[in-house]
Design a protein around this motif. Structure first.
Motif, mmCIF file in Angstrom:
data_model
loop_
_atom_site.group_PDB
_atom_site.id
_atom_site.type_symbol
_atom_site.label_atom_id
_atom_site.label_comp_id
_atom_site.label_asym_id
_atom_site.label_seq_id
_atom_site.Cartn_x
_atom_site.Cartn_y
_atom_site.Cartn_z
ATOM 1 N N ILE A 48 -76.128 19.379 52.941
ATOM 2 C CA ILE A 48 -74.944 20.238 52.824
ATOM 3 C C ILE A 48 -75.400 21.692 52.727
ATOM 4 O O ILE A 48 -76.425 21.992 52.111
ATOM 5 N N ASP A 104 -70.579 23.796 54.133
ATOM 6 C CA ASP A 104 -69.918 22.704 53.407
ATOM 7 C C ASP A 104 -69.305 23.195 52.102
ATOM 8 O O ASP A 104 -68.211 22.769 51.719
ATOM 9 N N SER A 314 -65.478 22.966 52.618
ATOM 10 C CA SER A 314 -64.954 22.989 53.985
ATOM 11 C C SER A 314 -64.159 21.722 54.297
ATOM 12 O O SER A 314 -64.591 20.615 53.973
ATOM 13 N N SER A 317 -66.261 19.440 56.503
ATOM 14 C CA SER A 317 -67.571 18.996 56.039
ATOM 15 C C SER A 317 -67.790 17.520 56.387
ATOM 16 O O SER A 317 -66.901 16.684 56.199
ATOM 17 N N LYS A 320 -68.065 15.518 52.640
ATOM 18 C CA LYS A 320 -67.110 16.155 51.744
ATOM 19 C C LYS A 320 -67.284 15.693 50.295
ATOM 20 O O LYS A 320 -67.154 16.485 49.361
ATOM 21 N N ALA A 323 -70.314 17.435 48.915
ATOM 22 C CA ALA A 323 -70.012 18.856 48.805
ATOM 23 C C ALA A 323 -69.154 19.130 47.573
ATOM 24 O O ALA A 323 -69.392 20.093 46.824
#
Length: 430
Positions: A48, A104, A314, A317, A320, A323
């Motif tokens: 990330i 990310d 994001s 991403s 996710k 992140a």
């Protein structure tokens, strides 16, 4: 270390308003690009990217230390840090959002956050981290919202207290700082009469109105909400103060810096974050030594504005969940407290503010130490007063320009407020 005020919390904190340096260091621009996914990562490793704003090289050790700790606790996840100079951040993030190349995890101020939220470029934090809200100060949490949805976690921040010149107040017959806005202007009148200099001052009005319960936009974010008799009366009152010679035109027009005037003893009060008090010591140690800190002036709401840096994820991403976990990690109490001990910022997490670092200093005669204590005590009543809409900067500019026309050109206050309302409605619906 001191940040430039206009870049406030971005180059720390001036937030914001701190110290900062751009580019280079452990962050730098990095060799890979957002959107590369796991390119360059080891087999089975998830990578990330993390973007910050003007924190490298000054805070390389801190950021790299947080990343190392996160990677140790999350085997198989690699964080690549890239630092973006403040002057490039808006173009970089908006261009990246348009091409699906955002990092990310992103460090954003509230203005850029609103723009990316409107584009659908950042993820819904209410869904990603449904239990996160309880850890943060309530008024601070809203800084990450856009039209009622949370798109970021609050990170580091700053609110304002008062730095005041004890000697100037004593010359005008006062042995205490102002406790209310009205008292501040009464003192200003006495100070002007006795010394010829100024007490209080004002430049813009967009953060003043919410302190008195006057919202800038409606609850549905579709129209202006400030055209009411109370606003007109506020404009009239400031016109009277300006005509009485209590508001310096140089400050109003941005032709003079408040901190410089304070250091020259042309102003008795300075409302700002305690992290900036040291500017006065740099400019005039003599004036700093005759200064003291006091609680910020608040309006009928009892609330103070807080300037905040946020951490977003994001929407595109590829990782996710990881992140979001990193976003929560860098904003946790332990990491925020460690950051606050390096640079003069305040934490957004309630647990961090309970540390003696913030709870001691009430009786300190050193202005910045007492200022830090007072600023931390205000966190429970600190609120992001910027309207949670995409065009917030243009909206604020519109309101302030009409306010200036009232003071400087004698424009009718009711007409000025009505004209500001019409333009804000246009901006909200364009």
């Amino acid at each position: 270390m001191v940040l430039k005020k206009g870049k406030w919390l971005v180059m720390l904190l001036a937030l914001v308003m701190l110290v900062s340096a751009c580019g280079g260091g452990g962050g730098g621009e990095g060799s890979s690009k957002p959107g590369d996914g796991d390119k360059g990562a080891a087999a089975g490793e998830k990578k990330i990217t993390f973007w910050t704003i003007s924190l490298s090289p000054t805070f390389d050790d801190y950021i790299n230390g947080v990343i190392k700790a996160f990677e140790e606790q999350n085997p198989g996840v690699k964080v690549e840090w890239q630092d973006i100079p403040f002057d490039n951040v808006e173009q970089r993030t908006l261009t990246a959002a348009a091409s699906g190349q955002l990092a990310d995890v992103l460090n954003l101020n509230t203005d850029y956050l609103k723009k990316l939220s409107a584009l659908g470029a950042v993820a819904n934090i209410d869904e990603l981290l449904p239990d996160a809200k309880k850890d943060f100060f309530e008024g601070v949490w809203t800084s990450g919202q856009f039209e009622g949805v949370t798109y970021a976690l609050p990170w580091y921040l700053s609110n304002s207290v008062i730095l005041y010149n004890k000697d100037l107040l004593a010359k005008a017959g006062f042995d205490h700082p102002p406790a209310t806005e009205e008292e501040a202007w009464e003192m200003s009148s006495a100070i002007k009469e006795v010394t010829g200099f100024y007490g209080h001052s004002i430049k813009d009005i967009h953060l003043y109105l919410p302190r008195y319960g006057i919202n800038i936009v409606s609850d549905d974010f579709k129209s202006a909400a400030f055209n009411k008799p109370e606003t007109v009366e506020i404009f009239k009152k400031f016109k009277e103060r300006y005509d009485a010679g209590l508001i310096p035109e140089e400050i109003l027009l941005g032709q003079a810096k408040v901190q410089e005037w304070y250091a020259q003893e042309k102003l008795a009060f300075w409302q700002t974050g305690p992290q900036l008090f040291r500017q006065i010591n740099d400019l005039s140690p003599e004036v700093y030594n005759k200064s003291a800190a006091a609680t910020n002036l608040v309006g009928s709401t009892g609330q103070s504005h807080v300037a905040i840096m946020n951490i977003a994820v994001s929407e595109k991403s590829k990782h996710k969940e990881e992140a979001a976990k990193f976003a929560q990690f860098i904003t946790n109490a332990e990491n925020q407290l460690a950051f606050a001990k390096i640079v003069a910022i305040l934490p957004s997490v309630k647990e961090a503010a309970k540390d003696p670092f913030f709870t001691e200093g009430e009786n300190s005669e050193e202005p910045s130490e007492r200022g830090r204590f007072l600023a931390a005590q205000q966190l429970e009543k600190s609120v992001d007063m910027l309207a949670p809409v995409e065009n917030v900067s243009q909206i604020n500019k519109t309101i302030n320009e009409e306010f200036h026309r009232v003071l400087l050109e004698g424009k009718d206050p009711a007409q000025a407020v009505a004209d500001a309302e019409a333009e804000v409605n246009r901006l909200l619906n364009q």
